[in-house]
Design an enzyme around this catalytic site. Structure first.
Site, short mmCIF file in Angstrom:
data_model
loop_
_atom_site.label_atom_id
_atom_site.label_comp_id
_atom_site.label_asym_id
_atom_site.label_seq_id
_atom_site.Cartn_x
_atom_site.Cartn_y
_atom_site.Cartn_z
N LYS A 492 0.96 -1.19 0.17
CA LYS A 492 0.03 0.00 0.14
C LYS A 492 1.01 1.22 -0.05
CE LYS A 492 -0.46 0.02 4.90
NZ LYS A 492 -1.37 0.04 6.16
N TYR A 716 14.30 31.87 0.87
CA TYR A 716 13.30 32.57 1.23
C TYR A 716 13.47 33.29 2.69
CZ TYR A 716 10.81 31.33 -2.98
OH TYR A 716 10.20 31.03 -4.26
#
Length: 821
Positions: A492, A716
């Site tokens: 999964k 940033y």
């Protein structure tokens, strides 16, 4: 359709030694493909190279109990609960069983034969016709005396159309395949020299192939091909013919125009006095011919012109057919190493010629010996030389003893080598520049290695998956199990980030009993990709019941609400005995029936026949930690009591499982019938976070390096404040790729040439910066985000999380590369 071992014995006229009741869903001839042993019937085939009966002990140990043999094993008493069906010829028995199975279905079946294009036509017909129909088709190239019966056995009550290939290599083989496939629609593709050695002529081969169509309603073929037309005329078939033609306007399907453009072909046609046009995203002659065979079938099956036009332009290429790749040194690579015969060589050379016209590149051919053509070396290479010269090839690189012995026939720039390894170590391959290169070879020459050497490796962020390490982890946990204990492998969440299909395919090859995914869509994608074994759906959604039924996906059932809804939908669909997996809540308190619910659950299950419990399981809460051992043993005791109550209520075997990866190691007494392997499969021990065998390596490259002075900032919000003159490298990975932003501003680091490079400033969406001051590196050098030298557990510890989260966070946009070291 339900087949018991007794009914199959009667169908194949077998002498029986039966010890147990059994019903059969799967036919098996290759022990490596075993998936569902309880309902598998193994045919022990004998060939010149192998004897299938020697695999019986291993298959018995893995749970197979039903065998078709030519004679009983001498040690038959060692298989006390087995069923042996004794026949004179197991292959003929396999074919007879498939033949009788096919007779139960009154649906259209397309049979495809020829020398070239069978698989492409099959796959394209599936792409074109599957939106409206439930189709069973040959897997891969299952077109042999063994592959065809295995393919046809897949037909079931929901089948609305069958598409099967038939391949032969000698006279007399097609009759058996015709009896099995019994096509109602026939497609005859191009006839070439592949497997010619056992035929006197191409005409003899064509006539043998036409035997497939003796009872067809309609036959599709190229009416402009003189060999095909003459053979069809001589065969006296009763089928209606759709012999398409580009020159004869009187043919049922007239191709009025074929216009090749830069990257597509526009085809106009007339059928039943109506003119229409479609476009395919290919320009080579082989693809055009294959599309016209598909067109004829679609028209016969009454697909509308509008649907044909829409779907033709969306056709996808079939792997290993004329793959075009960007090469090093401004080269273009065309990899056609799927087969090697004169017909396919001519098709590929025409493709090269047309591709080169607009690019101004030198035309180069890398060609191996052609095996099994049935022609003498001299005759064959005289024809090869004619093709090379007529198609404007300017350089030939030959590999193999045969082609090297005929080097003087080629009047172009030429180089010859005895084997592929010699070519790979030569200067010739290093000096290819500004060329369009056709790589054409028989599979024995492993020309994929040549393509790999010449392919341009674009600097990019990739996740490398070591499949050998995955198998090593599987075997590590297998070594801790009893031989009879089954394994469910968790694939999964995109196989914990590693890529569901390749991981599932590898696990299937290594004989795991079940694979488990979260939702039905994950399971259906695995089915479409060719995963045939049992798949458990851990979190089934009520909107996906039809997907479960259509793709034979076995749901976890954890509540009466879900159970009732599933039963109702199964009954509506006329489904019986659909396998489900009952989840009990013994302490996790997430999902599951409470132990006290089991009597009511039994009553509900016994009051219907739509679903049947295949397994019952529970989930350990703290099996990885000693401090929870008392609670874990309490869970095991609760599971023992509730699961025993459920099992005693039903006559069939219900598999029991509670152990996860940690439980396998720490609670061997709780193995029961099966265990579930999750994070351990991917190399991380859940007990101490140590690495067993590292499976996944996330790596990228340096895009740019710049010098930044002290006291300046990087990134940033000016978070990356430098305290010294620094070398800062930008690398193409960011939080959109799964690199956690909390690793920024010096909290985490990556590895460059074995040295730690801390992340500087905020991690951006697509790029981040690292400090490489004092590290000997340059632009283009590799960067390890996690892997062998930088374990993923280091990152998870820095992030104060678990390795699961780091693995599953790697974005799907990151390219996965799979290898076996």
């Amino acid at each position: 359709m339900l087949y018991t071992i007794e009914s199959i014995a009667k169908l194949i006229d077998a002498k029986c030694m039966l010890h147990a009741e059994a019903h059969i869903d799967w036919l098996l001839t290759d022990s490596r493909s075993l998936c569902f042993p309880e309902t598998t019937l193994f045919f022990a085939l004998s060939t010149k190279r192998n004897d299938g009966s020697k695999y019986i002990p291993d298959l018995y140990a893995r749970g197979v109990r039903n065998f078709v043999v030519s004679k009983l094993p001498e040690n038959k008493d060692e298989y006390p609960d087995s069923n042996f069906l004794v026949v004179s010829n197991p292959l003929k028995a396999l074919q007879k069983l498939a033949e009788l199975h096919r007779q139960k279905f009154q649906v259209p079946v397309i049979g495809i034969t020829g020398s070239n294009g069978k698989t492409i036509v099959k796959e394209w017909l599936h792409q074109l016709l599957s939106p409206e129909r439930t189709i069973v088709r040959s897997p891969r190239s299952y077109n042999s005396q063994i592959g065809v019966p295995i393919s046809v056995w897949q037909m079931n009550e929901s089948t609305e159309l069958g598409i099967f290939e038939a391949g032969i290599s000698e006279v007399g083989e097609m009759r058996a395949l015709q009896n099995i496939i019994r096509p109602t629609i026939g497609v005859l593709t191009n006839i070439g020299g592949a497997h010619q050695e056992n035929f006197f002529s191409l005409q003899e081969k064509c006539m043998e192939k036409l035997l497939l169509f003796k009872d067809c309603e309609v036959l599709v073929y190229n009416g402009d091909n003189e060999l095909l037309s003459n053979c069809v005329a001589k065969s006296m078939l009763t089928a209606r013919e759709i012999a398409w033609s580009c020159v004869d306007m009187e043919k049922p399907l007239y191709i009025s125009s074929i216009k090749k453009e830069a990257d597509c072909t526009v085809i106009s046609y007339r059928y039943l006095e109506m003119d229409n046009t479609f476009t395919i995203p290919f320009i080579d002659d082989a693809s055009i011919e294959n599309s016209l065979n598909c067109l004829a079938v679609c028209l016969y099956l009454m697909l509308s012109p509008e649907q044909i036009t829409e779907r033709m332009q969306q056709l996808e290429p079939v792997a290993m057919r004329l793959e075009v790749k960007e090469g090093k040194n401004n080269c273009v690579l065309i990899n056609d190493s799927y087969n090697s015969d004169l017909a396919s060589l001519d098709i590929a050379l025409d493709f090269v010629y047309r591709r080169s016209l607009s690019k101004g590149l030198k035309r180069t051919l890398i060609l191996s010996d052609m095996l099994e053509t049935g022609q003498s070396v001299t005759t064959l290479h005289r024809k090869v030389a004619q093709l090379v010269h007529s198609r404007g090839i300017e350089k030939i690189i030959g590999v193999g003893e045969d082609i090297s012995s005929c080097a003087d026939r080629f009047d172009v720039e030429k180089y010859f080598f005895q084997d592929t390894e010699s070519l790979l170590h030569s200067d010739v391959i290093k000096n290819l520049r500004n060329e369009i290169i056709l790589i054409k070879g028989s599979r024995n020459f492993e020309f994929d290695t040549v393509s790999e050497r010449l392919e341009l490796k674009v600097h990019e962020t990739i996740l490398e998956i070591n499949l050998n390490a995955l198998v090593g982890n599987l075997n590590y946990y297998r070594s801790k199990l009893k031989p009879e204990t089954k394994i469910v492998c968790m694939v999964k969440a995109f196989a914990y980030g590693a890529g569901s299909y390749e991981v599932a395919k590898t696990l299937q090859e290594h004989r795991v009993d079940y694979q488990a995914v979260a939702v039905a869509d994950e399971g259906s994608e695995l089915r479409k990709a060719g995963i045939t074994g049992s798949i458990i759906i851990m979190n089934p959604e009520m909107t996906a019941f039809k997907t479960l039924f259509d793709y034979k996906l076995e749901p976890e059932v954890y509540s009466f609400h879900l159970l009732d809804a599933l039963i109702k939908e199964a009954e509506k669909e006329g489904i019986t005995n659909f396998p489900i997996h009952i989840k009990l809540d013994t302490g996790m308190h997430r999902l599951g029936f409470a132990p006290q619910d089991v009597p009511a659950l039994i009553k509900r299950l016994k009051g219907q026949n739509a679903v049947i419990p295949r397994s019952v399981f529970s989930h350990m809460v703290g099996s990885d930690s000693e401090q929870f051992d008392a609670f874990t043993r309490k869970q095991i005791a609760a599971f023992e009591e509730a699961s025993t109550l459920l099992q005693n209520a039903f006559p069939h075997k219900i598999l029991r499982h509670i152990c996860n990866s940690a439980g396998i190691e720490r609670f061997p007494e709780a193995q029961y019938d099966m265990v579930r392997l999750g994070i351990g499969l991917y190399g991380v021990s859940p007990i101490d976070n140590s690495i067993i065998n590292n499976v996944s390596t996330l790596k990228t490259t340096i895009l740019q390096i710049r010098n930044v002075p002290a006291d300046d900032t990087v990134g940033y919000s000016r978070k990356g404040h430098l305290t010294r003159d620094s070398r800062i490298a930008a690398i193409p990975i960011g939080y959109a790729d799964g690199l956690n932003r909390h690793l920024g501003n010096g909290k985490g680091y990556c590895l460059l040439n074995g040295q730690k490079a801390p992340y500087v400033g905020n991690i951006c969406m697509d790029v981040c910066m690292v400090d490489v001051t004092g590290i000997d590196c340059k632009e283009g050098d590799p960067v390890i985000i996690f892997g062998d030298e930088l374990p993923i557990t280091v990152l998870s510890d820095l992030l104060e999380t678990i390795p699961y989260e780091v693995l599953t966070s790697v974005s799907s946009r990151v390219k996965r590369i799979y290898f076996q070291d």
